[in-house]
Design a protein around this motif. Structure first.
Motif, PDB file in Angstrom:
ATOM      1  N   SER A 138      38.957  37.317  43.977  1.00  0.00           N
ATOM      2  CA  SER A 138      39.653  36.642  45.069  1.00  0.00           C
ATOM      3  C   SER A 138      40.405  35.403  44.579  1.00  0.00           C
ATOM      4  CB  SER A 138      38.653  36.251  46.162  1.00  0.00           C
ATOM      5  OG  SER A 138      39.322  35.667  47.243  1.00  0.00           O
ATOM      6  N   LEU A 139      39.773  34.621  43.718  1.00  0.00           N
ATOM      7  CA  LEU A 139      40.386  33.376  43.253  1.00  0.00           C
ATOM      8  C   LEU A 139      41.404  33.598  42.143  1.00  0.00           C
ATOM      9  CD1 LEU A 139      40.341  30.208  43.321  1.00  0.00           C
ATOM     10  CD2 LEU A 139      38.734  30.379  41.410  1.00  0.00           C
ATOM     11  N   LEU A 140      41.019  34.355  41.135  1.00  0.00           N
ATOM     12  CA  LEU A 140      41.853  34.527  39.949  1.00  0.00           C
ATOM     13  C   LEU A 140      42.815  35.696  40.060  1.00  0.00           C
ATOM     14  CD1 LEU A 140      39.029  33.997  37.300  1.00  0.00           C
ATOM     15  CD2 LEU A 140      40.692  32.290  38.111  1.00  0.00           C
ATOM     16  N   GLY A 141      42.410  36.711  40.827  1.00  0.00           N
ATOM     17  CA  GLY A 141      43.207  37.915  40.962  1.00  0.00           C
ATOM     18  C   GLY A 141      42.791  38.955  39.940  1.00  0.00           C
ATOM     19  N   ALA A 142      42.475  40.135  40.414  1.00  0.00           N
ATOM     20  CA  ALA A 142      42.076  41.217  39.518  1.00  0.00           C
ATOM     21  C   ALA A 142      43.207  41.503  38.533  1.00  0.00           C
ATOM     22  CB  ALA A 142      41.742  42.462  40.321  1.00  0.00           C
ATOM     23  N   ASP A 143      42.842  41.607  37.267  1.00  0.00           N
ATOM     24  CA  ASP A 143      43.749  41.951  36.179  1.00  0.00           C
ATOM     25  C   ASP A 143      44.819  40.881  35.902  1.00  0.00           C
ATOM     26  OD1 ASP A 143      44.029  43.926  34.168  1.00  0.00           O
ATOM     27  OD2 ASP A 143      45.886  44.606  35.098  1.00  0.00           O
ATOM     28  N   GLN A 144      44.588  39.647  36.341  1.00  0.00           N
ATOM     29  CA  GLN A 144      45.534  38.561  36.086  1.00  0.00           C
ATOM     30  C   GLN A 144      45.157  37.820  34.806  1.00  0.00           C
ATOM     31  OE1 GLN A 144      48.377  38.037  37.986  1.00  0.00           O
ATOM     32  NE2 GLN A 144      47.640  40.007  38.760  1.00  0.00           N
TER      33      GLN A 144
END
Length: 183
Positions: free
Chosen positions: A69-75
């Motif tokens: 949620s915070l970092l973003g999946a696959d970011q």
């Protein structure tokens, strides 16, 4: 310039852009006045440490839900690992400093690398942190400076806005602390 030194310089620029007033340590980020921050507990009932495989699974499940949620999946994120020690002891140190201006304070040394945030990719590291490993680790999204800082007992999240804090709190209200200061 080598790839390692280019990576180090890129991290230093990103850290200075988003968090120049402190070292890459969760408690220092939390102590910055006015900084968006929220804490979630790793286990139900504010339990601090896991006693079994099921509880370790809960810790990982919560870590990846919050991290996604915070970092973003696959970011792309900076993985910043810090420990107290002499910064000259290793050539891999990308950043170092003390918590205060006191010359007797221990020196923190930080190594960094870029990697994508992916559920399941950091199980051993997250469980080690949950067991109170002496090494500190945070993940910072390269794109916006949002920080995911696990500790033994939970996760401190440093989104880019108070609106994002409110959204996180609304998504996982049962994981929040009852403490008036959110600790």
């Amino acid at each position: 310039m080598t790839e390692d030194s280019a990576t180090t310089e890129e991290f230093r620029r990103d850290w200075a852009r988003y968090h120049s007033t402190c070292l890459p340590l969760g408690w220092m980020l939390r102590n910055r006045e006015g900084s968006p921050w929220v804490r979630f507990h790793a286990l139900p009932g504010s339990k601090r440490y896991a006693d079994n495989k099921a509880e370790r699974g809960i810790i990982l499940s919560r870590a990846y839900a919050l991290g996604d949620s915070l970092l973003g999946a696959d970011q792309w994120c900076w993985v910043v690992e810090g420990e107290i020690g002499d910064p000259s002891a290793t050539s891999e140190v990308a950043y170092s400093g003390t918590e205060t201006d006191d010359p007797d304070d221990p020196v923190w040394s930080f190594s960094v690398r870029r990697e994508r945030w992916r559920a399941g990719a950091s199980d051993a590291k997250l469980l080690s942190i949950a067991d109170d490993a002496p090494r500190r680790v945070i993940w910072m999204r390269c794109e916006n400076g949002a920080v995911f800082a696990p500790y033994d007992g939970g996760f401190d999240l440093f989104p880019t806005s108070w609106e994002a804090v409110n959204q996180l709190q609304a998504a996982w209200p049962d994981w929040l602390s009852d403490h008036p200061a959110g600790l």
